[in-house]
Design a protein around this motif. Structure first.
Motif, PDB file in Angstrom:
ATOM      1  N   ASP A   1       8.804   8.505  -1.242  1.00 61.46           N
ATOM      2  CA  ASP A   1      10.122   8.813  -1.802  1.00 61.46           C
ATOM      3  C   ASP A   1      10.293   7.988  -3.072  1.00 61.46           C
ATOM      4  OD1 ASP A   1      12.756   9.244  -2.472  1.00 61.46           O
ATOM      5  OD2 ASP A   1      13.574   8.659  -0.523  1.00 61.46           O
ATOM      6  N   ASN A   2       9.957   8.584  -4.206  1.00 62.01           N
ATOM      7  CA  ASN A   2       9.972   7.813  -5.454  1.00 62.01           C
ATOM      8  C   ASN A   2      11.369   7.468  -5.963  1.00 62.01           C
ATOM      9  OD1 ASN A   2      10.820  10.219  -6.505  1.00 62.01           O
ATOM     10  ND2 ASN A   2       9.042  10.538  -7.815  1.00 62.01           N
ATOM     11  N   THR A   3      12.410   7.774  -5.180  1.00 64.28           N
ATOM     12  CA  THR A   3      13.762   7.352  -5.557  1.00 64.28           C
ATOM     13  C   THR A   3      14.083   5.977  -4.959  1.00 64.28           C
ATOM     14  OG1 THR A   3      14.827   8.404  -3.653  1.00 64.28           O
ATOM     15  CG2 THR A   3      14.576   9.729  -5.676  1.00 64.28           C
ATOM     16  N   LYS A   4      13.208   5.484  -4.061  1.00 67.00           N
ATOM     17  CA  LYS A   4      13.435   4.191  -3.424  1.00 67.00           C
ATOM     18  C   LYS A   4      12.448   3.175  -3.970  1.00 67.00           C
ATOM     19  CE  LYS A   4      15.306   6.133   0.777  1.00 67.00           C
ATOM     20  NZ  LYS A   4      15.127   6.316   2.212  1.00 67.00           N
ATOM     21  N   GLU A   5      12.992   2.050  -4.456  1.00 62.89           N
ATOM     22  CA  GLU A   5      12.143   1.011  -5.033  1.00 62.89           C
ATOM     23  C   GLU A   5      11.487   0.144  -3.966  1.00 62.89           C
ATOM     24  OE1 GLU A   5      13.286  -1.223  -8.497  1.00 62.89           O
ATOM     25  OE2 GLU A   5      14.865   0.229  -8.931  1.00 62.89           O
ATOM     26  N   CYS A   6      10.314  -0.362  -4.302  1.00 61.27           N
ATOM     27  CA  CYS A   6       9.592  -1.346  -3.485  1.00 61.27           C
ATOM     28  C   CYS A   6       9.630  -2.672  -4.248  1.00 61.27           C
ATOM     29  CB  CYS A   6       8.127  -0.960  -3.333  1.00 61.27           C
ATOM     30  SG  CYS A   6       7.832   0.569  -2.472  1.00 61.27           S
ATOM     31  N   TYR A   7       9.259  -3.715  -3.574  1.00 55.37           N
ATOM     32  CA  TYR A   7       9.203  -5.019  -4.228  1.00 55.37           C
ATOM     33  C   TYR A   7       7.840  -5.621  -3.972  1.00 55.37           C
ATOM     34  CZ  TYR A   7      14.055  -4.081  -4.833  1.00 55.37           C
ATOM     35  OH  TYR A   7      15.214  -3.490  -5.205  1.00 55.37           O
ATOM     36  N   PRO A   8       7.301  -6.354  -4.970  1.00 59.52           N
ATOM     37  CA  PRO A   8       5.959  -6.904  -4.814  1.00 59.52           C
ATOM     38  C   PRO A   8       5.872  -7.866  -3.642  1.00 59.52           C
ATOM     39  CG  PRO A   8       7.008  -7.695  -6.829  1.00 59.52           C
ATOM     40  CD  PRO A   8       7.941  -6.716  -6.201  1.00 59.52           C
ATOM     41  N   LEU A   9       4.670  -8.042  -3.149  1.00 61.28           N
ATOM     42  CA  LEU A   9       4.426  -8.964  -2.028  1.00 61.28           C
ATOM     43  C   LEU A   9       4.620 -10.380  -2.463  1.00 61.28           C
ATOM     44  CD1 LEU A   9       1.227  -7.299  -0.613  1.00 61.28           C
ATOM     45  CD2 LEU A   9       3.516  -7.125   0.293  1.00 61.28           C
TER      46      LEU A   9
ATOM     47  N   VAL B   1       7.757   2.046  -6.579  1.00 58.02           N
ATOM     48  CA  VAL B   1       8.540   2.956  -5.744  1.00 58.02           C
ATOM     49  C   VAL B   1       7.702   3.361  -4.536  1.00 58.02           C
ATOM     50  CG1 VAL B   1       9.918   3.863  -7.660  1.00 58.02           C
ATOM     51  CG2 VAL B   1       7.788   4.990  -7.042  1.00 58.02           C
ATOM     52  N   LEU B   2       8.379   3.809  -3.493  1.00 55.28           N
ATOM     53  CA  LEU B   2       7.670   4.319  -2.324  1.00 55.28           C
ATOM     54  C   LEU B   2       6.912   5.582  -2.703  1.00 55.28           C
ATOM     55  CD1 LEU B   2      10.351   3.981   0.513  1.00 55.28           C
ATOM     56  CD2 LEU B   2       8.189   2.726   0.319  1.00 55.28           C
ATOM     57  N   LYS B   3       5.682   5.704  -2.244  1.00 57.50           N
ATOM     58  CA  LYS B   3       4.894   6.912  -2.514  1.00 57.50           C
ATOM     59  C   LYS B   3       5.550   8.121  -1.856  1.00 57.50           C
ATOM     60  CE  LYS B   3       0.431   4.603  -2.885  1.00 57.50           C
ATOM     61  NZ  LYS B   3      -0.873   4.391  -2.243  1.00 57.50           N
TER      62      LYS B   3
ATOM     63  N   ALA C   1       0.818  -1.223   0.000  1.00 56.92           N
ATOM     64  CA  ALA C   1       0.000   0.000   0.000  1.00 56.92           C
ATOM     65  C   ALA C   1       0.848   1.267   0.000  1.00 56.92           C
ATOM     66  CB  ALA C   1      -0.937  -0.006   1.204  1.00 56.92           C
ATOM     67  N   GLU C   2       2.031   1.208   0.571  1.00 56.25           N
ATOM     68  CA  GLU C   2       2.873   2.400   0.638  1.00 56.25           C
ATOM     69  C   GLU C   2       3.655   2.640  -0.654  1.00 56.25           C
ATOM     70  OE1 GLU C   2       5.267  -1.026   2.366  1.00 56.25           O
ATOM     71  OE2 GLU C   2       3.228  -0.300   2.602  1.00 56.25           O
ATOM     72  N   CYS C   3       3.397   1.809  -1.648  1.00 55.58           N
ATOM     73  CA  CYS C   3       4.119   1.917  -2.915  1.00 55.58           C
ATOM     74  C   CYS C   3       3.165   2.216  -4.065  1.00 55.58           C
ATOM     75  CB  CYS C   3       4.843   0.604  -3.207  1.00 55.58           C
ATOM     76  SG  CYS C   3       6.015   0.139  -1.926  1.00 55.58           S
ATOM     77  N   GLU C   4       3.756   2.660  -5.182  1.00 51.21           N
ATOM     78  CA  GLU C   4       2.989   2.885  -6.405  1.00 51.21           C
ATOM     79  C   GLU C   4       3.818   2.408  -7.581  1.00 51.21           C
ATOM     80  OE1 GLU C   4       2.225   7.042  -7.058  1.00 51.21           O
ATOM     81  OE2 GLU C   4       4.263   7.602  -6.548  1.00 51.21           O
ATOM     82  N   LEU C   5       3.145   2.061  -8.667  1.00 48.62           N
ATOM     83  CA  LEU C   5       3.818   1.596  -9.860  1.00 48.62           C
ATOM     84  C   LEU C   5       4.031   2.783 -10.797  1.00 48.62           C
ATOM     85  CD1 LEU C   5       4.815  -1.112 -11.013  1.00 48.62           C
ATOM     86  CD2 LEU C   5       2.687  -1.218 -12.299  1.00 48.62           C
ATOM     87  N   VAL C   6       5.290   3.009 -11.188  1.00 49.97           N
ATOM     88  CA  VAL C   6       5.636   4.089 -12.103  1.00 49.97           C
ATOM     89  C   VAL C   6       5.977   3.453 -13.451  1.00 49.97           C
ATOM     90  CG1 VAL C   6       7.254   5.960 -12.584  1.00 49.97           C
ATOM     91  CG2 VAL C   6       6.500   5.529 -10.237  1.00 49.97           C
ATOM     92  N   VAL C   7       5.250   3.858 -14.488  1.00 48.69           N
ATOM     93  CA  VAL C   7       5.420   3.289 -15.825  1.00 48.69           C
ATOM     94  C   VAL C   7       6.148   4.289 -16.717  1.00 48.69           C
ATOM     95  CG1 VAL C   7       4.192   2.484 -17.876  1.00 48.69           C
ATOM     96  CG2 VAL C   7       3.322   1.912 -15.596  1.00 48.69           C
ATOM     97  N   ASN C   8       7.154   3.789 -17.434  1.00 43.88           N
ATOM     98  CA  ASN C   8       7.887   4.583 -18.410  1.00 43.88           C
ATOM     99  C   ASN C   8       7.598   3.977 -19.783  1.00 43.88           C
ATOM    100  OD1 ASN C   8       9.755   5.666 -20.200  1.00 43.88           O
ATOM    101  ND2 ASN C   8      11.389   5.747 -18.689  1.00 43.88           N
TER     102      ASN C   8
END
Length: 110
Positions: free
Chosen positions: A102-110, A98-100, A82-89
């Motif tokens: 701090d979008n410079t820090k990556e998250c990993y799926p559950l 990435v963390l909502k 929940a604290e993350c969002e998917l950024v598409v390029n």
């Protein structure tokens, strides 16, 4: 060609590989004049053994038919915290969580 699909999926694992794929079997309408390749959705003929990418969809053509996989994960099937969002390029055909806060820090799926 299997190597392309394996390569695309392995690359996607780094970014959340859960892409949508489809296969369209080759239709032979005239045995005297068999197809020379696969016809894409725009009506363009691609030779057997060819590979191409259009709009972040990687495709390949074999004598069995055309196989395509979306290189960007489907936002509806990716499980991210929940604290993350998917950024598409779309230019790079990539996505990352990435963390909502701090979008410079990556998250990993559950």
């Amino acid at each position: 060609m299997a190597p392309l699909h394996v390569f695309v999926c392995l690359l996607g694992l780094v970014v959340l590989c859960r892409s949508d794929c489809f296969f369209q079997g080759l239709v032979i309408k005239d045995l005297e004049n068999p197809p020379k390749g696969c016809m894409d959705e725009d009506g363009k003929l691609h030779d057997f053994g060819s590979e191409w990418t259009r709009d972040c969809v990687a495709c390949s053509c074999t004598e069995d038919g055309m196989s395509c996989c979306n290189m960007i994960p489907d936002l509806n099937i990716v499980d991210i915290p929940a604290e993350c969002e998917l950024v598409v390029n779309k230019k790079a055909c990539s996505a990352k969580a990435v963390l909502k806060s701090d979008n410079t820090k990556e998250c990993y799926p559950l």
